[in-house]
Write a protein that holds these residues in place. Structure first.
Motif, short mmCIF file in Angstrom:
data_model
loop_
_atom_site.label_atom_id
_atom_site.label_comp_id
_atom_site.label_asym_id
_atom_site.label_seq_id
_atom_site.Cartn_x
_atom_site.Cartn_y
_atom_site.Cartn_z
N TYR A 1 56.14 102.93 118.36
CA TYR A 1 56.88 103.82 117.46
C TYR A 1 56.03 105.05 117.19
N PRO A 2 56.66 106.15 116.73
CA PRO A 2 55.89 107.34 116.40
C PRO A 2 54.85 107.01 115.33
N VAL A 3 53.68 107.58 115.47
CA VAL A 3 52.61 107.32 114.51
C VAL A 3 53.09 107.69 113.10
N HIS A 4 52.93 106.75 112.19
CA HIS A 4 53.33 106.98 110.80
C HIS A 4 52.39 106.18 109.91
N GLU A 5 51.71 106.86 109.02
CA GLU A 5 50.69 106.20 108.20
C GLU A 5 51.24 105.21 107.20
N ASP A 6 52.54 105.26 106.92
CA ASP A 6 53.11 104.37 105.91
C ASP A 6 53.79 103.13 106.48
N ILE A 7 53.78 102.95 107.79
CA ILE A 7 54.42 101.78 108.40
C ILE A 7 53.36 100.74 108.74
N ARG A 8 53.64 99.50 108.39
CA ARG A 8 52.83 98.35 108.78
C ARG A 8 53.76 97.34 109.43
N TYR A 9 53.24 96.61 110.42
CA TYR A 9 54.09 95.60 111.05
C TYR A 9 53.27 94.44 111.57
N MET A 10 53.95 93.32 111.72
CA MET A 10 53.39 92.12 112.36
C MET A 10 54.45 91.59 113.31
N HIS A 11 53.99 90.96 114.38
CA HIS A 11 54.89 90.34 115.35
C HIS A 11 54.38 88.93 115.62
N LEU B 1 63.94 102.34 106.52
CA LEU B 1 63.36 101.63 105.38
C LEU B 1 63.20 102.58 104.20
N ALA B 2 63.71 102.16 103.07
CA ALA B 2 63.51 102.91 101.83
C ALA B 2 62.04 102.81 101.41
N PRO B 3 61.61 103.68 100.52
CA PRO B 3 60.22 103.61 100.04
C PRO B 3 59.89 102.24 99.45
N PHE B 4 58.71 101.76 99.75
CA PHE B 4 58.17 100.52 99.20
C PHE B 4 59.06 99.30 99.46
N THR B 5 59.68 99.26 100.63
CA THR B 5 60.49 98.12 101.01
C THR B 5 60.05 97.60 102.37
N SER B 6 60.59 96.46 102.75
CA SER B 6 60.24 95.85 104.03
C SER B 6 61.46 95.14 104.60
N CYS B 7 61.32 94.68 105.84
CA CYS B 7 62.37 93.90 106.46
C CYS B 7 61.79 93.02 107.56
N PHE B 8 62.52 91.99 107.87
CA PHE B 8 62.22 91.15 109.02
C PHE B 8 63.23 91.46 110.11
N ASP C 1 58.22 78.92 116.69
CA ASP C 1 59.10 77.95 117.36
C ASP C 1 59.92 78.62 118.47
N GLY C 2 59.27 79.52 119.22
CA GLY C 2 59.92 80.19 120.34
C GLY C 2 60.83 81.34 119.94
N GLN C 3 60.89 81.67 118.66
CA GLN C 3 61.76 82.74 118.17
C GLN C 3 60.93 83.96 117.78
N GLU C 4 61.35 85.14 118.27
CA GLU C 4 60.65 86.39 117.95
C GLU C 4 60.89 86.76 116.49
N VAL C 5 59.81 87.09 115.78
CA VAL C 5 59.89 87.50 114.38
C VAL C 5 58.99 88.73 114.20
N PHE C 6 59.60 89.83 113.74
CA PHE C 6 58.88 91.05 113.45
C PHE C 6 59.00 91.30 111.95
N TYR C 7 57.94 91.83 111.35
CA TYR C 7 57.97 92.22 109.94
C TYR C 7 57.53 93.68 109.86
N PHE C 8 58.32 94.52 109.20
CA PHE C 8 57.98 95.92 109.01
C PHE C 8 57.98 96.24 107.53
N ALA C 9 57.00 97.03 107.09
CA ALA C 9 56.91 97.43 105.70
C ALA C 9 56.67 98.93 105.62
#
Length: 94
Positions: free
Chosen positions: A12-22, A82-89, A26-34
């Motif tokens: 993704y484009p460089v953005h200082e306010d985005i954090r993520y985990m992948h 993503l709205a400010p100070f929110t996250s999603c899976f 159990d074989g299912q892809e899970v991404f978390y973005f904040a």
């Protein structure tokens, strides 16, 4: 890293306010973005070998299907909002 890896799992484009985990659980892809910043974020994500995904909102429990654009190189593009100070899976839709 660009010299060591041909294709990242998430790009993704460089953005200082985005954090993520992948993770694969159990074989299912899970991404978390904040969004840790105070501005609304609307940007494309390129996912390597991504399945169909659902967006799960941990703040209100809402689940929505994401529109995914498949590329010939087997990557997928989704629009992350993503709205400010929110996250999603992003969860693999089985």
């Amino acid at each position: 890293l660009d010299q060591a890896i041909d294709k990242f799992d998430v790009d993704y484009p460089v953005h200082e306010d985005i954090r993520y985990m992948h993770k694969i659980i159990d074989g299912q892809e899970v991404f978390y973005f904040a969004n840790i910043g105070n501005e609304f974020i609307d940007m494309p994500l390129t996912l390597s070998d991504a399945p169909d995904l659902e967006k799960w909102n941990p703040h209100n429990g809402a689940i929505e299907t994401l529109e995914t654009k498949k590329n010939p190189d087997e990557t997928s593009i989704i629009q992350l909002q993503l709205a400010p100070f929110t996250s999603c899976f992003l969860i693999e839709d089985r």
